[in-house]
Design a protein around this motif. Structure first.
Motif, PDB file in Angstrom:
ATOM      1  N   GLU A 180     -14.005  -2.272  -7.215  1.00 28.73           N
ATOM      2  CA  GLU A 180     -14.372  -1.267  -8.208  1.00 28.73           C
ATOM      3  C   GLU A 180     -15.770  -0.712  -7.963  1.00 28.73           C
ATOM      4  O   GLU A 180     -16.081   0.410  -8.392  1.00 28.73           O
ATOM      5  CB  GLU A 180     -14.287  -1.867  -9.618  1.00 28.73           C
ATOM      6  CG  GLU A 180     -12.860  -2.094 -10.106  1.00 28.73           C
ATOM      7  CD  GLU A 180     -12.044  -0.811 -10.132  1.00 28.73           C
ATOM      8  OE1 GLU A 180     -12.562   0.216 -10.634  1.00 28.73           O
ATOM      9  OE2 GLU A 180     -10.902  -0.813  -9.630  1.00 28.73           O
ATOM     10  N   ASP A 181     -16.599  -1.460  -7.273  1.00 33.58           N
ATOM     11  CA  ASP A 181     -17.932  -0.966  -6.977  1.00 33.58           C
ATOM     12  C   ASP A 181     -17.924   0.177  -5.975  1.00 33.58           C
ATOM     13  O   ASP A 181     -18.943   0.859  -5.774  1.00 33.58           O
ATOM     14  CB  ASP A 181     -18.815  -2.100  -6.459  1.00 33.58           C
ATOM     15  CG  ASP A 181     -18.207  -2.770  -5.224  1.00 33.58           C
ATOM     16  OD1 ASP A 181     -16.970  -2.673  -5.047  1.00 33.58           O
ATOM     17  OD2 ASP A 181     -18.972  -3.368  -4.460  1.00 33.58           O
ATOM     18  N   GLU A 182     -16.767   0.389  -5.329  1.00 30.71           N
ATOM     19  CA  GLU A 182     -16.650   1.495  -4.381  1.00 30.71           C
ATOM     20  C   GLU A 182     -15.981   2.711  -5.015  1.00 30.71           C
ATOM     21  O   GLU A 182     -15.684   3.699  -4.319  1.00 30.71           O
ATOM     22  CB  GLU A 182     -15.843   1.051  -3.144  1.00 30.71           C
ATOM     23  CG  GLU A 182     -16.470  -0.119  -2.394  1.00 30.71           C
ATOM     24  CD  GLU A 182     -15.681  -0.499  -1.161  1.00 30.71           C
ATOM     25  OE1 GLU A 182     -15.405   0.404  -0.362  1.00 30.71           O
ATOM     26  OE2 GLU A 182     -15.345  -1.686  -1.020  1.00 30.71           O
ATOM     27  N   ALA A 183     -15.714   2.650  -6.307  1.00 29.32           N
ATOM     28  CA  ALA A 183     -15.104   3.802  -6.992  1.00 29.32           C
ATOM     29  C   ALA A 183     -16.079   4.964  -7.030  1.00 29.32           C
ATOM     30  O   ALA A 183     -17.291   4.764  -7.103  1.00 29.32           O
ATOM     31  CB  ALA A 183     -14.694   3.383  -8.400  1.00 29.32           C
ATOM     32  N   ALA A 200      -5.642   0.233 -10.398  1.00 31.92           N
ATOM     33  CA  ALA A 200      -4.535  -0.501  -9.783  1.00 31.92           C
ATOM     34  C   ALA A 200      -4.341  -0.100  -8.325  1.00 31.92           C
ATOM     35  O   ALA A 200      -4.061  -0.941  -7.456  1.00 31.92           O
ATOM     36  CB  ALA A 200      -3.246  -0.268 -10.572  1.00 31.92           C
ATOM     37  N   TYR A 201      -4.519   1.183  -8.050  1.00 30.61           N
ATOM     38  CA  TYR A 201      -4.361   1.671  -6.684  1.00 30.61           C
ATOM     39  C   TYR A 201      -5.445   1.090  -5.776  1.00 30.61           C
ATOM     40  O   TYR A 201      -5.167   0.655  -4.650  1.00 30.61           O
ATOM     41  CB  TYR A 201      -4.404   3.193  -6.684  1.00 30.61           C
ATOM     42  CG  TYR A 201      -4.128   3.818  -5.329  1.00 30.61           C
ATOM     43  CD1 TYR A 201      -3.087   3.365  -4.524  1.00 30.61           C
ATOM     44  CD2 TYR A 201      -4.918   4.867  -4.870  1.00 30.61           C
ATOM     45  CE1 TYR A 201      -2.836   3.949  -3.289  1.00 30.61           C
ATOM     46  CE2 TYR A 201      -4.670   5.459  -3.633  1.00 30.61           C
ATOM     47  CZ  TYR A 201      -3.631   4.983  -2.850  1.00 30.61           C
ATOM     48  OH  TYR A 201      -3.383   5.550  -1.626  1.00 30.61           O
ATOM     49  N   ARG A 202      -6.686   1.074  -6.260  1.00 25.90           N
ATOM     50  CA  ARG A 202      -7.757   0.503  -5.450  1.00 25.90           C
ATOM     51  C   ARG A 202      -7.541  -0.994  -5.237  1.00 25.90           C
ATOM     52  O   ARG A 202      -7.804  -1.522  -4.153  1.00 25.90           O
ATOM     53  CB  ARG A 202      -9.109   0.755  -6.130  1.00 25.90           C
ATOM     54  CG  ARG A 202      -9.621   2.177  -5.962  1.00 25.90           C
ATOM     55  CD  ARG A 202     -11.085   2.278  -6.377  1.00 25.90           C
ATOM     56  NE  ARG A 202     -11.232   2.106  -7.818  1.00 25.90           N
ATOM     57  CZ  ARG A 202     -11.219   3.100  -8.687  1.00 25.90           C
ATOM     58  NH1 ARG A 202     -11.036   4.352  -8.283  1.00 25.90           N
ATOM     59  NH2 ARG A 202     -11.385   2.864  -9.970  1.00 25.90           N
ATOM     60  N   SER A 231       0.820  -1.215   0.000  1.00 26.71           N
ATOM     61  CA  SER A 231       0.000   0.000   0.000  1.00 26.71           C
ATOM     62  C   SER A 231       0.853   1.265   0.000  1.00 26.71           C
ATOM     63  O   SER A 231       0.520   2.248  -0.693  1.00 26.71           O
ATOM     64  CB  SER A 231      -0.928  -0.003   1.212  1.00 26.71           C
ATOM     65  OG  SER A 231      -0.179  -0.078   2.422  1.00 26.71           O
ATOM     66  N   LYS A 232       1.963   1.271   0.745  1.00 26.59           N
ATOM     67  CA  LYS A 232       2.815   2.460   0.780  1.00 26.59           C
ATOM     68  C   LYS A 232       3.430   2.733  -0.579  1.00 26.59           C
ATOM     69  O   LYS A 232       3.451   3.879  -1.057  1.00 26.59           O
ATOM     70  CB  LYS A 232       3.899   2.284   1.832  1.00 26.59           C
ATOM     71  CG  LYS A 232       4.793   3.500   1.994  1.00 26.59           C
ATOM     72  CD  LYS A 232       5.832   3.281   3.087  1.00 26.59           C
ATOM     73  CE  LYS A 232       6.743   4.496   3.228  1.00 26.59           C
ATOM     74  NZ  LYS A 232       7.776   4.289   4.287  1.00 26.59           N
ATOM     75  N   ASN A 233       3.936   1.658  -1.215  1.00 22.95           N
ATOM     76  CA  ASN A 233       4.545   1.827  -2.538  1.00 22.95           C
ATOM     77  C   ASN A 233       3.522   2.309  -3.563  1.00 22.95           C
ATOM     78  O   ASN A 233       3.805   3.179  -4.392  1.00 22.95           O
ATOM     79  CB  ASN A 233       5.171   0.509  -3.001  1.00 22.95           C
ATOM     80  CG  ASN A 233       6.337   0.087  -2.127  1.00 22.95           C
ATOM     81  OD1 ASN A 233       6.967   0.927  -1.484  1.00 22.95           O
ATOM     82  ND2 ASN A 233       6.618  -1.211  -2.095  1.00 22.95           N
ATOM     83  N   TYR A 234       2.318   1.734  -3.495  1.00 20.95           N
ATOM     84  CA  TYR A 234       1.290   2.139  -4.445  1.00 20.95           C
ATOM     85  C   TYR A 234       0.824   3.566  -4.187  1.00 20.95           C
ATOM     86  O   TYR A 234       0.470   4.289  -5.136  1.00 20.95           O
ATOM     87  CB  TYR A 234       0.117   1.173  -4.388  1.00 20.95           C
ATOM     88  CG  TYR A 234       0.231   0.028  -5.355  1.00 20.95           C
ATOM     89  CD1 TYR A 234      -0.346   0.094  -6.619  1.00 20.95           C
ATOM     90  CD2 TYR A 234       0.939  -1.118  -5.030  1.00 20.95           C
ATOM     91  CE1 TYR A 234      -0.235  -0.954  -7.520  1.00 20.95           C
ATOM     92  CE2 TYR A 234       1.060  -2.177  -5.913  1.00 20.95           C
ATOM     93  CZ  TYR A 234       0.467  -2.087  -7.167  1.00 20.95           C
ATOM     94  OH  TYR A 234       0.600  -3.128  -8.053  1.00 20.95           O
ATOM     95  N   THR A 235       0.805   3.974  -2.917  1.00 23.09           N
ATOM     96  CA  THR A 235       0.420   5.353  -2.618  1.00 23.09           C
ATOM     97  C   THR A 235       1.411   6.340  -3.219  1.00 23.09           C
ATOM     98  O   THR A 235       1.029   7.358  -3.832  1.00 23.09           O
ATOM     99  CB  THR A 235       0.321   5.555  -1.098  1.00 23.09           C
ATOM    100  OG1 THR A 235      -0.684   4.682  -0.577  1.00 23.09           O
ATOM    101  CG2 THR A 235      -0.040   6.995  -0.751  1.00 23.09           C
TER     102      THR A 235
END
Length: 361
Positions: A357-360, A348-350, A332-336
């Protein structure tokens, strides 16, 4: 796996195999089962033998017409009569000096597979993490016994309680001894001996808190003043405690397991306590797992497939899947950081954060 996957020699591309091959391989692996816990219990016992003595025996035989596989130590199951038979020994009991034979099996009727961790000096010797820490464990055992002796010793009791000797003279009653001479019977002291003896036998009883009584002349008793109870220190020797903690840390770092796991300092809760980091699995668990699956493949699976007339049985191997055991690496840190630099997409981040994706937005 329920259905085997065949790989090419480089391990990159899947190769085709027939449905009959898949059935035969699955059937042979399913044979590997014991009466207690099935395959998981067999794996657990093999791992235990590798970790403590460094070797164990996987033993297959027919029991009442049913194929049965068990794991034994090299002391419980031995080859005898110039290697012609396997002997299953009974566990020694009491002062028994000779080992009794429980069962004897002809070597032609059973399968005995030795699984061992090779010694660096001679490959046929067995080695184990516990063997390397034998001296540390011996020191720890001696020190633990010493601490227990201090805890049970009389000088580590609640203390000494002073009473005037006139009380003893008042309570004591003369009794006739075996030699006909008068003896003084002191029921108070007799009762005290009984109580303190019980305290040593079981430190958890209330008698463990009873102080020792010392009779002194009345003149001395008056000089003692108000402090009639002299208490010994109830704290164990701090040096012993420090030494024991040091030995536990030495053992935890020397044995082939993560030190933080052995000392109970691993960063886990009741949800993740059964999971381990991937690097810990590769360094400590994978080598033992490789030994087990290699022995099962070469000594069990391949001979069984050859007997079943499977072509090129070397295409198949028994392997392990550590997915459920290994904790996923937190990215998560790297993706942030990558998302802040517009390197990865929103999707990709989610996905890295476990957000559907339903929470986008």
């Amino acid at each position: 796996a329920a259905e085997p996957a065949i790989m090419d020699p480089d391990g990159d591309t899947e190769m085709s195999y027939t449905a009959q091959d898949a059935v035969l391989v699955s059937e042979q692996i399913a044979r590997l089962s014991g009466p207690q816990g099935g395959q998981s219990e067999i794996m657990r016992r093999i791992g235990l033998q590798l970790f403590v003595p460094g070797e164990g025996l996987l033993f297959g035989r027919e029991d009442s017409g049913i194929e049965r596989w068990d794991v034994y130590s090299t002391e419980e199951l031995v080859l005898a009569e110039a290697g012609r038979v396997w002997q299953l020994r009974e566990a020694p009991s009491g002062q028994q000096s000779t080992t009794r034979i429980r069962e004897t099996f002809s070597r032609d009727d059973v399968v005995g597979i030795r699984i061992w961790r090779s010694h660096p000096r001679y490959s046929e010797w067995a080695d184990s993490p516990m063997r390397a820490t034998e001296m540390i464990l011996d020191e720890l055992l001696v020190l633990t016994k010493a601490i227990r002796a201090v805890a049970l010793s009389r000088t580590a009791g609640p203390g000494i309680f002073f009473l005037p000797s006139s009380l003893r003279d008042q309570w004591a009653s003369p009794q006739s001894g075996d030699n006909g001479q008068a003896q003084v019977d002191d029921p108070f002291v007799d009762d005290l001996i009984t109580v303190t003896t019980a305290a040593i036998a079981d430190p958890g009883v209330a008698a463990a808190q009873a102080p020792h009584v010392v009779y002194v002349p009345a003149s001395v008793y008056e000089q003692i003043g108000a402090d009639k109870l002299v208490q010994w220190s109830r704290n164990l020797d701090e040096i012993m405690q420090t030494q024991r903690e040091s030995l536990i840390r030495r053992w935890a770092t020397a044995v082939d397991l993560p030190a933080e796991v052995m000392t109970g300092l691993a960063d886990s809760n009741h949800w993740t306590a059964w999971q381990i980091p991937e690097e810990a699995f590769r360094a400590h668990y994978a080598p033992a797992a490789n030994i087990i699956v290699d022995a099962l493949t070469t000594r069990f699976l391949w001979p069984a497939l050859k007997e079943a007339k499977v072509t090129e049985p070397e295409r198949f191997v028994i392997w392990y899947d550590p997915t459920a055991l290994v904790a996923p690496t937190d990215q998560s840190k790297n993706y942030t950081e990558a998302f802040d630099r517009y390197v990865v997409s929103n999707e990709a981040y989610r996905r890295a954060l476990g957000i559907g994706e339903d929470e986008a937005p």
